[in-house]
Motif scaffolding. Structure first.
Motif, PDB file in Angstrom:
ATOM      1  N   THR A 279      37.284 100.661  32.226  1.00 48.98           N
ATOM      2  CA  THR A 279      37.621  99.849  31.056  1.00 48.98           C
ATOM      3  C   THR A 279      38.644 100.536  30.163  1.00 48.98           C
ATOM      4  OG1 THR A 279      35.622 100.695  29.967  1.00 48.98           O
ATOM      5  CG2 THR A 279      35.488  98.530  30.999  1.00 48.98           C
ATOM      6  N   MET A 280      38.703 101.864  30.181  1.00 49.01           N
ATOM      7  CA  MET A 280      39.741 102.553  29.421  1.00 49.01           C
ATOM      8  C   MET A 280      41.114 102.204  29.993  1.00 49.01           C
ATOM      9  SD  MET A 280      40.217 106.556  28.300  1.00 49.01           S
ATOM     10  CE  MET A 280      40.755 107.191  29.880  1.00 49.01           C
ATOM     11  N   ALA A 281      41.223 102.206  31.334  1.00 47.05           N
ATOM     12  CA  ALA A 281      42.498 101.847  31.963  1.00 47.05           C
ATOM     13  C   ALA A 281      42.830 100.382  31.719  1.00 47.05           C
ATOM     14  CB  ALA A 281      42.426 102.135  33.465  1.00 47.05           C
ATOM     15  N   LEU A 282      41.851  99.501  31.914  1.00 43.59           N
ATOM     16  CA  LEU A 282      42.082  98.067  31.710  1.00 43.59           C
ATOM     17  C   LEU A 282      42.433  97.769  30.259  1.00 43.59           C
ATOM     18  CD1 LEU A 282      42.003  95.153  32.772  1.00 43.59           C
ATOM     19  CD2 LEU A 282      39.533  95.143  32.308  1.00 43.59           C
ATOM     20  N   GLY A 283      41.709  98.407  29.331  1.00 41.38           N
ATOM     21  CA  GLY A 283      41.946  98.173  27.915  1.00 41.38           C
ATOM     22  C   GLY A 283      43.347  98.552  27.482  1.00 41.38           C
ATOM     23  N   ARG A 284      43.920  99.566  28.104  1.00 39.66           N
ATOM     24  CA  ARG A 284      45.267  99.993  27.733  1.00 39.66           C
ATOM     25  C   ARG A 284      46.324  98.969  28.134  1.00 39.66           C
ATOM     26  NH1 ARG A 284      44.793 106.604  28.714  1.00 39.66           N
ATOM     27  NH2 ARG A 284      44.007 106.985  26.601  1.00 39.66           N
ATOM     28  N   PHE A 285      46.075  98.216  29.181  1.00 39.71           N
ATOM     29  CA  PHE A 285      47.019  97.177  29.563  1.00 39.71           C
ATOM     30  C   PHE A 285      46.839  95.910  28.727  1.00 39.71           C
ATOM     31  CE2 PHE A 285      46.999  99.720  33.533  1.00 39.71           C
ATOM     32  CZ  PHE A 285      48.358  99.961  33.617  1.00 39.71           C
ATOM     33  N   MET A 286      45.696  95.803  28.026  1.00 38.98           N
ATOM     34  CA  MET A 286      45.444  94.648  27.166  1.00 38.98           C
ATOM     35  C   MET A 286      45.772  94.925  25.701  1.00 38.98           C
ATOM     36  SD  MET A 286      41.720  93.686  28.788  1.00 38.98           S
ATOM     37  CE  MET A 286      41.382  92.445  27.545  1.00 38.98           C
ATOM     38  N   ALA A 287      45.786  96.199  25.321  1.00 35.47           N
ATOM     39  CA  ALA A 287      45.869  96.572  23.905  1.00 35.47           C
ATOM     40  C   ALA A 287      47.183  96.154  23.259  1.00 35.47           C
ATOM     41  CB  ALA A 287      45.664  98.077  23.744  1.00 35.47           C
ATOM     42  N   ASP A 288      48.286  96.204  23.993  1.00 34.78           N
ATOM     43  CA  ASP A 288      49.579  95.856  23.397  1.00 34.78           C
ATOM     44  C   ASP A 288      49.603  94.390  22.976  1.00 34.78           C
ATOM     45  OD1 ASP A 288      50.806  98.387  23.619  1.00 34.78           O
ATOM     46  OD2 ASP A 288      51.240  98.030  25.725  1.00 34.78           O
ATOM     47  N   TRP A 289      49.088  93.516  23.845  1.00 32.10           N
ATOM     48  CA  TRP A 289      49.045  92.088  23.497  1.00 32.10           C
ATOM     49  C   TRP A 289      48.164  91.879  22.272  1.00 32.10           C
ATOM     50  CZ3 TRP A 289      44.724  88.976  23.171  1.00 32.10           C
ATOM     51  CH2 TRP A 289      44.960  87.610  22.941  1.00 32.10           C
ATOM     52  N   PHE A 290      47.008  92.531  22.261  1.00 31.69           N
ATOM     53  CA  PHE A 290      46.071  92.355  21.144  1.00 31.69           C
ATOM     54  C   PHE A 290      46.687  92.864  19.843  1.00 31.69           C
ATOM     55  CE2 PHE A 290      42.473  93.149  18.417  1.00 31.69           C
ATOM     56  CZ  PHE A 290      41.580  92.125  18.727  1.00 31.69           C
ATOM     57  N   THR A 291      47.348  94.030  19.906  1.00 35.36           N
ATOM     58  CA  THR A 291      47.956  94.613  18.714  1.00 35.36           C
ATOM     59  C   THR A 291      49.087  93.738  18.189  1.00 35.36           C
ATOM     60  OG1 THR A 291      47.424  96.817  19.537  1.00 35.36           O
ATOM     61  CG2 THR A 291      49.041  96.677  17.762  1.00 35.36           C
ATOM     62  N   SER A 292      49.916  93.209  19.094  1.00 35.95           N
ATOM     63  CA  SER A 292      51.016  92.335  18.681  1.00 35.95           C
ATOM     64  C   SER A 292      50.486  91.069  18.020  1.00 35.95           C
ATOM     65  CB  SER A 292      51.884  91.972  19.889  1.00 35.95           C
ATOM     66  OG  SER A 292      52.495  93.121  20.433  1.00 35.95           O
ATOM     67  N   ARG A 293      49.326  90.601  18.465  1.00 39.39           N
ATOM     68  CA  ARG A 293      48.780  89.352  17.941  1.00 39.39           C
ATOM     69  C   ARG A 293      47.977  89.552  16.653  1.00 39.39           C
ATOM     70  NH1 ARG A 293      48.012  84.268  19.866  1.00 39.39           N
ATOM     71  NH2 ARG A 293      46.185  83.104  19.140  1.00 39.39           N
ATOM     72  N   PHE A 294      47.193  90.648  16.584  1.00 36.19           N
ATOM     73  CA  PHE A 294      46.268  90.817  15.467  1.00 36.19           C
ATOM     74  C   PHE A 294      46.598  92.001  14.552  1.00 36.19           C
ATOM     75  CE2 PHE A 294      43.856  88.652  18.828  1.00 36.19           C
ATOM     76  CZ  PHE A 294      43.465  87.509  18.147  1.00 36.19           C
ATOM     77  N   GLY A 295      47.508  92.868  14.961  1.00 41.40           N
ATOM     78  CA  GLY A 295      47.936  93.965  14.105  1.00 41.40           C
ATOM     79  C   GLY A 295      47.242  95.285  14.405  1.00 41.40           C
ATOM     80  N   LEU A 296      47.847  96.364  13.910  1.00 43.55           N
ATOM     81  CA  LEU A 296      47.367  97.713  14.162  1.00 43.55           C
ATOM     82  C   LEU A 296      45.978  97.947  13.570  1.00 43.55           C
ATOM     83  CD1 LEU A 296      47.811 100.677  15.047  1.00 43.55           C
ATOM     84  CD2 LEU A 296      48.989 101.045  12.879  1.00 43.55           C
ATOM     85  N   LYS A 297      45.800  97.576  12.310  1.00 44.99           N
ATOM     86  CA  LYS A 297      44.528  97.852  11.644  1.00 44.99           C
ATOM     87  C   LYS A 297      43.366  97.137  12.323  1.00 44.99           C
ATOM     88  CE  LYS A 297      46.324  98.775   7.002  1.00 44.99           C
ATOM     89  NZ  LYS A 297      46.234  98.438   5.564  1.00 44.99           N
ATOM     90  N   ALA A 298      43.558  95.868  12.652  1.00 44.95           N
ATOM     91  CA  ALA A 298      42.485  95.101  13.291  1.00 44.95           C
ATOM     92  C   ALA A 298      42.124  95.694  14.651  1.00 44.95           C
ATOM     93  CB  ALA A 298      42.909  93.642  13.454  1.00 44.95           C
ATOM     94  N   THR A 299      43.133  96.151  15.387  1.00 47.94           N
ATOM     95  CA  THR A 299      42.876  96.733  16.697  1.00 47.94           C
ATOM     96  C   THR A 299      42.101  98.037  16.578  1.00 47.94           C
ATOM     97  OG1 THR A 299      44.957  95.775  17.488  1.00 47.94           O
ATOM     98  CG2 THR A 299      43.949  97.457  18.864  1.00 47.94           C
TER      99      THR A 299
END
Length: 384
Positions: A256-276
């Motif tokens: 999940t650490m590897a999978l999460g890293r490929f998902m984190a950029d989309w999440f950060t772009s959508r919801f922001g640094l603080k929320a992530t």
């Protein structure tokens, strides 16, 4: 000589691929070493205690190079440092496989740590520059490639062990691959760093913003170090898992650490640094508390899944934010934050051991869950 050629013009996508290759090469080299530690321990006749002492040489080299790496990158640029450091990293890997004495292994590990950190700071500086071309978060995907390389290196290592290939032969094959891939990719990475300033001091005191990022990295890397070193022990001693399931928690965390890293950029772009960062800290704390409160195989695996997702994005996002510092060049800022963060990676595992010895391993993991909570709470103080 190929590394001396002038870098050709390239699109942002080509720059991204080239820098991604550097992350993969570093991760592959480290995982190749890690996969053969038991073999090298047996070859040199090292006890577990002796091996533990020998392995300290790697973080010693890493810590020594932290401030120097940032200064060198500011002086010469991350392109040159990354190219030389990754080549040296792979060359030193072969020397680890050829070590005939404990002293030789200690010396090689020290250089391995030094080169590895120089590579780490320089390729992250490159990633900050490429992220600037995209004008959105892509840092986590680079770290995802490092994690993917970890799986690849572990798989190759297992195949080499099964085939009876000795470490230095295994590592030589990795070296050849690294040099060929580096010769091709290094031509297309960024020729200049954003905000490069050759007048940066060797030792730089981080400002409040960088200090906060460093503290967040510190808390996250305590949790990460705990998972690396103690997940198997937790499954064996607390859950009393069968031998076949002792590594299940570590596998769950790494996947999940590897999978999460490929998902984190989309999440950060959508919801922001603080929320992530808030969500990441909450996932770390929740996952560890589930594993502690419900010490059963299925619930602990689920808890470690959550921890992996939580840890995955923190360090990449912190590095991305540090690289945009307005008071330091990217290399020096990354080195400053890395120094604070890596202290957590070093302190976490022995802290767990000390607390577990005085109380229990479940209480140790509860304290580590508090570090995840700190990530969530401190995220509100990070500048967007």
């Amino acid at each position: 000589m190929i590394f001396q050629l002038s870098p050709p013009a390239a699109s942002p996508a080509i720059r991204r691929i080239a820098v991604g290759v550097l992350f993969f090469l570093q991760g592959l080299s480290f995982a190749s070493w890690a996969s053969r530690i038991p073999t090298i321990q047996q070859t040199l006749g090292l006890s577990d205690t002796a091996l533990g002492g020998v392995l300290l040489a790697l973080p010693a080299g890493l810590m020594l190079s932290l401030p120097f790496s940032g200064w060198l990158i500011a002086k010469t640029g991350s392109r040159k440092v990354a190219t030389v450091a990754i080549a040296l990293y792979a060359l030193t890997l072969v020397s680890l496989g050829m070590a005939q004495t404990t002293l030789q292994l200690v010396g090689c590990l020290f250089v391995f740590g030094l080169a590895g950190n120089m590579a780490n700071i320089s390729i992250n500086t490159q990633a900050v520059g490429v992220e600037g071309l995209y004008k959105r978060s892509i840092m986590a995907s680079f770290h995802g490639l490092w994690s993917l390389a970890g799986f690849t290196g572990a798989t190759i290592g297992a195949a080499m062990i099964a085939s009876g290939v000795v470490p230095y032969q295994h590592f030589t094959l990795i070296l050849l691959f690294v040099l060929v891939a580096l010769a091709i990719s290094s031509r297309y990475i960024l020729p200049e760093d954003a905000g490069q300033n050759g007048d940066q001091p060797l030792f730089a005191k981080p400002d409040k913003a960088l200090l906060m990022l460093g503290i967040i990295a510190f808390c996250s890397m305590i949790c990460e170090g705990a998972m690396f070193d103690w997940s198997g022990v937790y499954f064996k001693k607390v859950l009393l898992a069968d031998q076949a399931w002792v590594g299940a928690g570590y596998t769950a965390f790494m996947s999940t650490m590897a999978l999460g890293r490929f998902m984190a950029d989309w999440f950060t772009s959508r919801f922001g640094l603080k929320a992530t960062l808030r969500l990441s800290g909450a996932l770390i704390a929740t996952g560890l508390l589930i594993a502690v409160a419900l010490p059963y195989l299925s619930t602990a695996i689920f808890g470690f899944f959550l921890v992996g997702f939580g840890v995955s994005s923190v360090v990449p996002l912190v590095y991305s934010a540090a690289g945009k510092s307005t008071v330091m060049s990217p290399g020096v800022a990354l080195a400053a934050v890395s120094t604070i963060g890596f202290l957590g990676f070093l302190i976490g595992p022995p802290l767990i051991g000390l607390v577990a010895g005085a109380t229990s391993l479940r209480i140790s993991f509860t304290i580590i869950a508090g570090m995840g909570l700190c990530v969530a709470l401190l995220a509100s103080r990070v500048k967007a």
